[in-house]
Enzyme design. Structure first.
Site, mmCIF file in Angstrom:
data_model
loop_
_atom_site.group_PDB
_atom_site.id
_atom_site.type_symbol
_atom_site.label_atom_id
_atom_site.label_comp_id
_atom_site.label_asym_id
_atom_site.label_seq_id
_atom_site.Cartn_x
_atom_site.Cartn_y
_atom_site.Cartn_z
ATOM 1 C CB SER A 145 116.262 41.131 66.949
ATOM 2 O OG SER A 145 116.727 39.856 66.540
ATOM 3 C CE1 TYR A 158 120.667 42.401 69.868
ATOM 4 C CE2 TYR A 158 119.721 40.323 69.150
ATOM 5 C CZ TYR A 158 120.032 41.637 68.901
ATOM 6 O OH TYR A 158 119.713 42.204 67.694
#
Ligand SMILES: NC(=O)c1ccc[n+]([C@@H]2O[C@H](COP(=O)([O-])OP(=O)(O)OC[C@H]3O[C@@H](n4cnc5c(N)ncnc54)[C@H](OP(=O)(O)O)[C@@H]3O)[C@@H](O)[C@H]2O)c1
Length: 269
Positions: A145, A158
């Site tokens: 990501s 995350y």
């Protein structure tokens, strides 16, 4: 390695293949002529997807129901990767976020995130690379990501898990390259999928222009894999954002991070 299944029988294994980016990978690869192994937890959804892809594209579609946040789930997929029926492309896509900042989280939830986002990616990459490097043929895409390029959501772990995925893939990709095998980190920005809803993250204030389509993310990923890139960042707006994250003054980044705080809870530090 060849990414063209018309020249030979090619098989791809996609984790998290029933929704979002994984489903877009499965649809695109089946349309391109790949045989597939689809992995997720929900067996009924996997069967529906296999029926859809098998009847539309006439490719062989296997399904494996496995929870990749568990040792048993990882072992099931490792066995498939080691079997005599070779997998030429592994897409480690399954991943989750949490909706609580670290100070309000539990060790159990954090461990579940790390087991899926990090531990499963490490295990399946290792299991895939052994036969691929022996055959001198194959590729691994690890879905990371843009969040991994900075601590842009205070209290969210995350980003740290995705920083690991990007660094890991870049590093292992360099060592696999002399064996004719590619490993690439795919780092999308906000993409319309089930991801945020599943995590319970409110994205209603995110401007429309920031959102990507899963199909476009997959297009860019396969193009970058062909080019031999180690890290793929789909869409110009996110390439610019990542350049900003790498070079912007820390105080500007902290101001942006404060703005994202409300998405995962207001009272975290
Ligand atoms: N959407 C975004 O904005 C975005 C941005 C950057 C990166 N990413 C990354 O892209 C990847 C895919 O996300 P997505 O947005 O496509 O998510 P999604 O729409 O929520 O789909 C997640 C997929 O993963 C499977 N999955 C979830 N937990 C699993 C587990 N424990 N074991 C096996 N499979 C599991 C789900 O199926 P089951 O529930 O049946 O298991 C589903 O097929 C993730 O790694 C995510 O971090 C997403």
């Amino acid at each position: 390695m060849t990414l063209d299944p018309t020249t030979a029988e090619r098989r791809a294994l996609v984790t998290g293949a029933t929704a979002g980016i994984g489903a877009a990978f499965a649809r695109r690869l089946a349309a391109d002529g790949w045989h597939l192994v689809l992995v997720a937890r929900d067996a009924a959804r996997l069967s529906e997807m296999a029926t859809e892809l098998g009847s539309r594209h006439g490719r062989a579609v296997e399904i494996l129901s496995a929870d990749l946040s568990t040792d048993d789930g990882c072992a099931t997929v490792e066995q498939r990767l080691a079997s005599d029926s070779p997998v030429h492309l592994l897409v480690n896509n399954a991943g989750i976020s949490l909706n609580k900042p670290f100070l309000r989280s539990t060790a159990e939830d954090e461990a579940r995130l790390l087991r899926l986002n990090v531990h499963a990616v490490m295990r399946l990459t290792l299991a895939a690379l052994r036969p691929m490097t022996e055959r001198r043929d194959g590729a691994v895409i690890n879905v990371s990501s843009v969040a991994g390029f900075g601590a842009v959501m205070p209290g969210s772990t995350y980003s740290a898990s995705k920083a690991w995925v990007t660094n890991f893939s870049d590093s292992v990709g360099q060592s696999a390259r002399p064996f004719g095998v590619r490993v690439m980190a795919l780092c999308p920005g906000y993409t319309r999928t089930e991801f945020h809803e599943r995590a319970g993250i409110n994205m209603s204030k995110t401007p429309e222009w920031l959102w990507l389509r899963a199909e476009d993310v997959v297009d860019d990923a396969l193009r970058d894999l062909r080019k031999g890139k180690l890290v793929s960042i789909p869409a110009w707006k996110y390439k610019v954002a990542v350049a900003g994250l790498r070079h912007a003054p820390i105080r500007l980044l902290q101001a942006v991070a404060r703005d994202t705080r409300s998405r995962i809870g207001r009272d975290e530090r």
